[in-house]
Motif scaffolding. Structure first.
Motif, PDB file in Angstrom:
ATOM      1  N   GLU A 197       5.718   3.302   1.186  1.00 11.36           N
ATOM      2  CA  GLU A 197       5.172   2.042   0.695  1.00 11.36           C
ATOM      3  C   GLU A 197       5.294   1.014   1.802  1.00 11.36           C
ATOM      4  O   GLU A 197       6.349   0.870   2.401  1.00 11.36           O
ATOM      5  CB  GLU A 197       5.963   1.587  -0.538  1.00 11.36           C
ATOM      6  N   LYS A 198       4.210   0.321   2.101  1.00 14.64           N
ATOM      7  CA  LYS A 198       4.224  -0.685   3.167  1.00 14.64           C
ATOM      8  C   LYS A 198       3.656  -1.993   2.647  1.00 14.64           C
ATOM      9  O   LYS A 198       2.697  -1.998   1.886  1.00 14.64           O
ATOM     10  CB  LYS A 198       3.380  -0.214   4.354  1.00 14.64           C
ATOM     11  N   HIS A 199       4.289  -3.061   3.078  1.00 14.17           N
ATOM     12  CA  HIS A 199       3.843  -4.403   2.688  1.00 14.17           C
ATOM     13  C   HIS A 199       3.455  -5.177   3.933  1.00 14.17           C
ATOM     14  O   HIS A 199       4.101  -5.034   4.969  1.00 14.17           O
ATOM     15  CB  HIS A 199       4.989  -5.157   2.007  1.00 14.17           C
ATOM     16  N   LEU A 200       2.463  -6.042   3.831  1.00 14.42           N
ATOM     17  CA  LEU A 200       2.107  -6.883   4.974  1.00 14.42           C
ATOM     18  C   LEU A 200       3.293  -7.740   5.406  1.00 14.42           C
ATOM     19  O   LEU A 200       3.438  -8.050   6.587  1.00 14.42           O
ATOM     20  CB  LEU A 200       0.905  -7.771   4.635  1.00 14.42           C
ATOM     21  N   THR A 201       4.141  -8.089   4.448  1.00 12.45           N
ATOM     22  CA  THR A 201       5.317  -8.896   4.800  1.00 12.45           C
ATOM     23  C   THR A 201       6.224  -8.172   5.790  1.00 12.45           C
ATOM     24  O   THR A 201       6.894  -8.804   6.594  1.00 12.45           O
ATOM     25  CB  THR A 201       6.142  -9.236   3.549  1.00 12.45           C
ATOM     26  N   ASP A 202       6.247  -6.835   5.739  1.00 16.60           N
ATOM     27  CA  ASP A 202       7.092  -6.077   6.669  1.00 16.60           C
ATOM     28  C   ASP A 202       6.667  -6.310   8.118  1.00 16.60           C
ATOM     29  O   ASP A 202       7.417  -6.056   9.046  1.00 16.60           O
ATOM     30  CB  ASP A 202       6.985  -4.566   6.407  1.00 16.60           C
ATOM     31  N   PHE A 203       5.415  -6.745   8.303  1.00 13.36           N
ATOM     32  CA  PHE A 203       4.861  -6.874   9.646  1.00 13.36           C
ATOM     33  C   PHE A 203       4.575  -8.330  10.004  1.00 13.36           C
ATOM     34  O   PHE A 203       3.963  -8.607  11.030  1.00 13.36           O
ATOM     35  CB  PHE A 203       3.560  -6.057   9.746  1.00 13.36           C
ATOM     36  N   LEU A 216       2.506 -10.200   8.504  1.00 16.55           N
ATOM     37  CA  LEU A 216       1.051 -10.368   8.465  1.00 16.55           C
ATOM     38  C   LEU A 216       0.534 -10.952   7.156  1.00 16.55           C
ATOM     39  O   LEU A 216      -0.661 -11.232   7.037  1.00 16.55           O
ATOM     40  CB  LEU A 216       0.369  -9.010   8.716  1.00 16.55           C
ATOM     41  N   ALA A 217       1.431 -11.147   6.204  1.00 15.87           N
ATOM     42  CA  ALA A 217       0.963 -11.545   4.864  1.00 15.87           C
ATOM     43  C   ALA A 217       0.152 -12.840   4.895  1.00 15.87           C
ATOM     44  O   ALA A 217      -0.866 -12.955   4.228  1.00 15.87           O
ATOM     45  CB  ALA A 217       2.152 -11.680   3.921  1.00 15.87           C
ATOM     46  N   MET A 254       0.853  -1.177   0.000  1.00  9.17           N
ATOM     47  CA  MET A 254       0.000   0.000   0.000  1.00  9.17           C
ATOM     48  C   MET A 254       0.901   1.243   0.000  1.00  9.17           C
ATOM     49  O   MET A 254       1.957   1.255   0.602  1.00  9.17           O
ATOM     50  CB  MET A 254      -0.871  -0.045   1.256  1.00  9.17           C
TER      51      MET A 254
END
Ligand SMILES: [Fe+2]
Lengths: 554, 157
Positions: free
Chosen positions: B16-22, B24-25, B1
């Motif tokens: 830019e943020k990815h669920l993988t960074d957290f 959470l993917a 996102m």
């Protein structure tokens, strides 16, 4: 000067050799621009507005030099300006968003001689910097030589865009010089046909340590599976396009997009921009000459005309035809096994100024089965530009790409006869408004696959973005992420066997809901405002979940 | 996102943020996002084991109606968490529909009092209310620091 140059490998090589290479590349680039402006008949020609929507050419004569200084000052590599007045006046071009966005501002442009002498000062300054700045390999985004390369590659873009403006000047304002001699081959246009391109996966985007200079939008990574399709063997030639004109295509609304029809009505366009109708005879404007219509050269049109042609031909033939997407162009490129610019001995296509200063016949440069996969003229794609996953702006040029991520700028691929440097490389990504003219034409493909427009544009709503930061941004002032804290608390107070379904009310851009999903079987995020939910939904887009796409550019 | 943030004046930054960074993917598929009005929650929203209300009661036009109704949509033994700054939106909530933060019979009646009065009919309070801070970023040099009060309730059986 050297007419044919190659962009520099910035990843490997001896620093002192590299310094010499860059110095030579710089001077060649500076010379090339001056060669281009030699085609202007006299000083007055510099001040004519070739296009009512753009600055006169005098602006571009000063602009590329000013760009070096402005970026180097911004990067704190230079501490003194050369001429603050010039460095403001020549800084910003016209950002044309619409075809009726007339550029009415009045400018008090300096005389050509003054700009020329400014250019010389800049040349000396950059020459000295290249000789004196400490150079360490590799040259990455943060290296001072990256900024030098930025200036060089920027000037090469403007060589191309200025050549389009020169082509738009009245013929008697320009002179045909030997250096810019056009291709003298012309003849009968070959019959076009559709050839199969097998399915396959393409990888778009560059890694951060790619060997050559790139603009921010080229970095990141996207994988696309392409279904097999058929591609036109040749770019659409002037002759092939004539059939559309003869079928009265410019007057049939059914073939045009709404945007296309509005543009056409406004411009009263009847045929492509560089065609000339002399009584019953077609002539053709090259950059600096008027010649008989080269029927077997690629037609040069804007996206809107290319699209209308495809729609017309689809109806005519009963076959689903359209322009390729960016990814489909990569598929063509991949299967043609084309070396990239720095590696070729001699350009495999009409590109990089390695041949004449004009397009050439569409059946001259063959790549396996297809012709002109790169070179000759740029190829419009059916794809608006967007950022690849992993995209970052370059802090010293943060408005190179981002203003074009709006679904209104379409990508062109492949390069033209005058595309040099970065422009002539595989990963180059340039995008223009769809009504814009460049040295660009198209090829069509037959496929039943629809074009899916980019959805991952930047969230910019001022009442949404602070929540993006609150949910997904870094912690501030030592306060841990609120949404995660709440979700953790909830997970602590619920028991394993009663974690079927959670309702996250006021979920905004989604962090709490995703955190709850670590343990709950199902989570519903609820918000009163749909605009808030968009960002959470965007997070579920597979590109943001794919671990491989997450290679940060630094 | 992807999103932009205001830095200063007209300057913005890009993110830019990815669920993988957290991490959470892998859970992304379990989440659905839906638009809804909690003052008038349609019937299909029901059977929850957890309802977490994140700073929403102070933003809706009839919070009392919501608080009196939500237990009907929740399973046996389920958990209700209410987080609120009690910053009742004046332009949205008529004064008689506020949960607390006014004088009642001449005495202060806090939002905590109001919430407790309504919710204890259907729920048991788990422990004490707690304060949790969060930050709302206006721009690079301006932040709002809030304290939410958080209460955890267990549905009576
Ligand atoms: Fe520029």
């Amino acid at each position: 000067m050297q007419r044919v140059t190659k962009t520099i490998n910035l990843q490997s090589g001896d620093p002192e050799e590299k310094r010499k290479e860059i110095l030579m590349y710089f001077h060649n680039s500076f010379d090339l621009e001056e060669k281009l402006f030699e085609t202007l008949r006299g000083d007055d020609s510099y001040f004519l507005r070739a296009d009512p929507l753009r600055h006169p050419l005098i602006f571009y004569f000063g602009h590329t030099a000013v760009f070096y200084i402005n970026k180097l000052v911004l990067a704190r590599i230079l501490d003194k300006r050369i001429d603050p007045k010039f460095e403001s006046m020549f800084a910003v071009g016209v950002d044309e968003m619409s075809w009726d966005d007339l550029n009415k501002a009045h400018y008090d442009w300096p005389i050509v001689e003054a700009v020329r002498s400014y250019r010389n000062k800049v040349r000396n300054t950059i020459d000295r910097l290249i000789k004196q700045l400490p150079l360490t390999m590799p040259i990455g985004w943060g290296n001072p030589f990256w900024i030098i390369m930025m200036g060089i590659e920027h000037s090469r873009i403007h060589v191309e865009t200025s050549s389009v403006l020169i082509r738009q000047l009245p013929r008697d304002e320009v002179v045909q010089t030997d250096f810019w001699d056009y291709c003298h081959e012309q003849g009968i246009s070959p019959e076009n046909e559709l050839l199969p391109v097998p399915s396959g996966q393409v990888k778009l985007g560059k890694v951060k340590d790619h060997s050559i200079y790139g603009w921010d939008c080229e970095y990141g990574s996207r994988k696309v599976n392409i279904k097999g399709f058929n591609a036109s063997k040749f770019l659409v030639s002037n002759h092939e396009f004539l059939k559309f004109i003869e079928a009265n295509g410019y007057h049939k609304k059914e073939f045009w997009t709404e945007e296309g029809w509005n543009w056409k009505e406004f411009q009263q366009a009847e045929f492509p921009r560089f065609w000339i109708k002399e009584e019953e005879c077609w002539k053709f404007r090259t950059m600096a000459s008027i010649v008989n219509m080269p029927w077997n050269w690629p037609v040069e049109v804007n996206y809107l005309e290319a699209k209308a042609f495809c729609n017309w031909l689809s109806k005519e033939t009963g076959i689903n035809l359209r322009l390729p997407t960016e990814a489909e162009w990569y598929r063509l490129h991949d299967q043609s096994n084309i070396p990239d610019q720095p590696e070729w001995e001699k350009a495999p296509g009409n590109i990089n100024l390695e041949y004449k200063a004009s397009p050439c016949p569409v059946d001259k440069f063959k790549f396996d089965d297809l012709y002109d996969v790169i070179g000759n003229v740029w190829q419009w794609t059916d794809m608006p530009i967007d950022a690849f996953p992993g995209f970052d702006v370059h802090p010293l040029y943060d408005d190179f790409s981002t203003p074009t991520f709006d679904n209104r700028h379409n990508l062109i691929k492949g390069g033209s006869w005058i595309s040099t440097g970065n422009e002539s490389t595989k990963h180059a990504r340039y995008a223009f408004r769809r009504h814009f003219y460049q040295h660009a034409g198209f090829r069509y493909i037959e496929t039943d696959q629809p074009v899916i427009l980019p959805e991952n544009l930047y969230e910019e709503e001022p009442d949404v973005t602070p929540y993006c930061d609150m949910h997904w941004g870094e912690d501030k002032f030592g306060i841990p992420n609120y949404q995660k804290t709440l979700a953790d608390l909830a997970l602590n107070f619920t028991e394993k066997n009663s974690r079927q379904h959670a309702l996250s009310i006021g979920c905004k851009v989604g962090r709490t809901a995703f955190e709850l999903a670590r343990k709950f079987n199902k989570v519903t995020g609820l918000d009163f405002t749909v605009r808030h939910l968009k960002a959470g939904v965007a997070m579920q887009n597979k590109e943001y979940c794919d671990i491989l796409s997450r290679k940060k550019v630094t | 996102m992807r999103y932009t943030l205001k830095e200063e004046g007209n300057l913005i930054s890009y993110h830019e943020k990815h669920l993988t960074d957290f991490g959470l993917a892998e859970f992304a598929g379990k989440v659905d996002f839906l638009q809804g009005d909690i003052s008038n929650l349609i019937a299909k929203f029901k059977n929850y084991d957890l309802v977490l209300v994140e700073n929403a009661i102070e933003q809706t036009y009839d919070p009392i109606k919501f608080l009196k109704m939500i237990h009907k949509r929740m399973n046996k033994n389920s958990t209700l968490i209410i987080a609120s700054t009690y910053n009742w939106k004046e332009n949205i909530i008529e004064s008689e529909k506020r949960v607390g933060g006014f004088r009642k019979d001449g005495e202060s009646f806090t939002s905590l009092d109001g919430l407790t009065e309504i919710l204890s009919k259907y729920f048991l309070l788990e422990g004490q209310q707690i304060d949790i801070p969060f930050i709302y970023r206006e721009n690079a040099r301006m932040f709002k620091h809030y304290f939410s009060q958080v209460m955890i309730w267990r549905k009576k059986s």
